[in-house]
Design a protein around this motif. Structure first.
Motif, PDB file in Angstrom:
ATOM      1  N   PHE A  88       0.746  -1.193  -0.007  1.00 46.15           N
ATOM      2  CA  PHE A  88       0.018   0.138  -0.137  1.00 46.15           C
ATOM      3  C   PHE A  88       0.655   1.199   0.080  1.00 46.15           C
ATOM      4  CE2 PHE A  88      -2.934  -3.169   1.974  1.00 46.15           C
ATOM      5  CZ  PHE A  88      -3.968  -2.956   1.215  1.00 46.15           C
ATOM      6  N   GLY A  89       2.258   1.275   0.307  1.00 48.90           N
ATOM      7  CA  GLY A  89       3.000   2.297   0.385  1.00 48.90           C
ATOM      8  C   GLY A  89       2.778   3.093   1.903  1.00 48.90           C
ATOM      9  N   PRO A  90       3.657   3.955   1.982  1.00 45.78           N
ATOM     10  CA  PRO A  90       3.737   4.718   3.182  1.00 45.78           C
ATOM     11  C   PRO A  90       2.394   5.772   3.273  1.00 45.78           C
ATOM     12  CG  PRO A  90       5.244   5.711   1.805  1.00 45.78           C
ATOM     13  CD  PRO A  90       4.783   4.725   1.203  1.00 45.78           C
ATOM     14  N   THR A  91       1.074   5.202   3.263  1.00 49.63           N
ATOM     15  CA  THR A  91      -0.203   5.861   2.921  1.00 49.63           C
ATOM     16  C   THR A  91      -1.212   5.544   4.259  1.00 49.63           C
ATOM     17  OG1 THR A  91      -1.177   3.931   1.835  1.00 49.63           O
ATOM     18  CG2 THR A  91       0.016   5.697   0.531  1.00 49.63           C
ATOM     19  N   PRO A  92      -2.120   6.308   4.373  1.00 52.11           N
ATOM     20  CA  PRO A  92      -3.266   5.769   5.370  1.00 52.11           C
ATOM     21  C   PRO A  92      -3.742   4.290   5.132  1.00 52.11           C
ATOM     22  CG  PRO A  92      -3.675   7.933   4.487  1.00 52.11           C
ATOM     23  CD  PRO A  92      -2.516   7.618   3.888  1.00 52.11           C
ATOM     24  N   ALA A  93      -3.737   3.876   4.014  1.00 51.13           N
ATOM     25  CA  ALA A  93      -3.851   2.519   3.937  1.00 51.13           C
ATOM     26  C   ALA A  93      -3.103   1.733   4.373  1.00 51.13           C
ATOM     27  CB  ALA A  93      -4.277   2.145   2.311  1.00 51.13           C
ATOM     28  N   GLY A  94      -1.711   2.112   4.241  1.00 50.15           N
ATOM     29  CA  GLY A  94      -0.630   1.079   4.812  1.00 50.15           C
ATOM     30  C   GLY A  94      -0.445   1.017   6.043  1.00 50.15           C
TER      31      GLY A  94
END
Length: 294
Positions: free
Chosen positions: A135-141
């Motif tokens: 998901f990458g360094p994202t809120p989803a991650g």
């Protein structure tokens, strides 16, 4: 420039700068969280038992025991060897590394340390890293890491005690609904339907099995865990989760019977298989669904 535009540029630049280090940072964070999850797996059942005993004494109007046990929660007392009660020092509590340096034994009494501790720490690190890689360094991650940590704790407790505590399954459910209010993994309507359907599906299976056999095939914690998975993933993922969990559970159960001579009447906890299937569906669910749905 629109209001907040410069902030968006700064945030984008910060995420781009963090991206090359995000996966190793997630793995290191996973090691630390895995050490805490070991505490959760060990202590939450004991905390539940103490609470049940206190409630039973109150209902039966029995007096408190003469020696009242001291404070016991996730933070206190400090961890000790269960055999010799030697307090574990800070340098002996480094995730995975301390287990290797101590050669898997308590330095005080040489009792073998359970392999659960390094396994949970390493597993959490690997799954956190995969979550951020996906998901990458994202809120989803970050949400995926929260999802992962709670599932590991719930699966560990169920594997050891056949209990799925409400203290884990219910917050997981509410976190899923709250996160999907913003459409992080699915839309809110699918999340709500998923929570309802997840609970009802296993509830119906439970009562049908009990009517046919007179036995209880699973616990109510399994209903709540599947409801939580439905809240995170949406109702569309529930068939995949149930298929994966049932398939792996059947394979492991048959293997235990054949290889270890396990009594087939001894129940096998279903929670770890639900947890594993839910995590797989979160990361690779779309790809797996595409295999059998146009």
């Amino acid at each position: 420039m629109p209001a907040g535009g410069s902030g968006g540029v700064v945030m984008t630049g910060w995420l781009e700068a963090l991206a090359p280090w995000a996966v190793p940072i997630a793995a290191l964070f996973g090691l630390l969280i895995g050490s805490f999850l070991n505490v959760v797996i060990h202590r939450v059942p004991l905390m539940m038992q103490r609470a049940w005993e206190a409630e039973a004494r109150a209902i039966l109007e029995q007096p408190e025991p003469e020696s009242v046990p001291g404070r016991f929660d996730l933070w206190w007392p400090r961890s000790r060897c269960p055999q010799c009660s030697r307090e574990i020092r800070a340098h002996e509590n480094i995730p995975v590394l301390s287990y290797l340096l101590l050669r898997g034994r308590c330095p005080g009494c040489a009792t073998r340390i359970s392999w659960q501790y390094p396994l949970v720490e390493a597993l959490t690190a690997v799954l956190f890293a995969i979550s951020i890689l996906h998901f990458g360094p994202t809120p989803a991650g970050l949400a995926a890491m929260l999802f992962t940590g709670i599932l590991i704790a719930a699966a560990g407790i169920d594997a050891r005690t056949t209990l799925l505590p409400d203290q884990l399954t219910l917050p997981l459910l509410w976190f899923g609904l709250a996160i999907n209010y913003f459409g992080v993994f699915t839309d809110l309507e699918s999340a709500v339907i998923g929570a309802i359907a997840g609970y009802l599906v296993l509830w119906l299976v439970y009562h049908a099995f009990r009517l046919l056999t007179g036995k209880e095939g699973m616990g109510y914690g399994d209903f709540k865990l599947l409801a939580a998975l439905g809240a995170w993933l949406g109702w569309q993922a529930l068939p995949l989760v149930l298929l994966l969990a049932s398939l792996v559970g059947a394979i492991v159960g048959i293997a235990l019977i054949l290889l270890r001579g396990r009594d087939r009447n001894i129940p096998i906890p279903f929670g770890p298989y639900l947890a594993a299937a839910g995590w797989i569906a979160l990361i690779w669910g779309d790809a797996l669904l595409a295999l059998y749905l146009p």
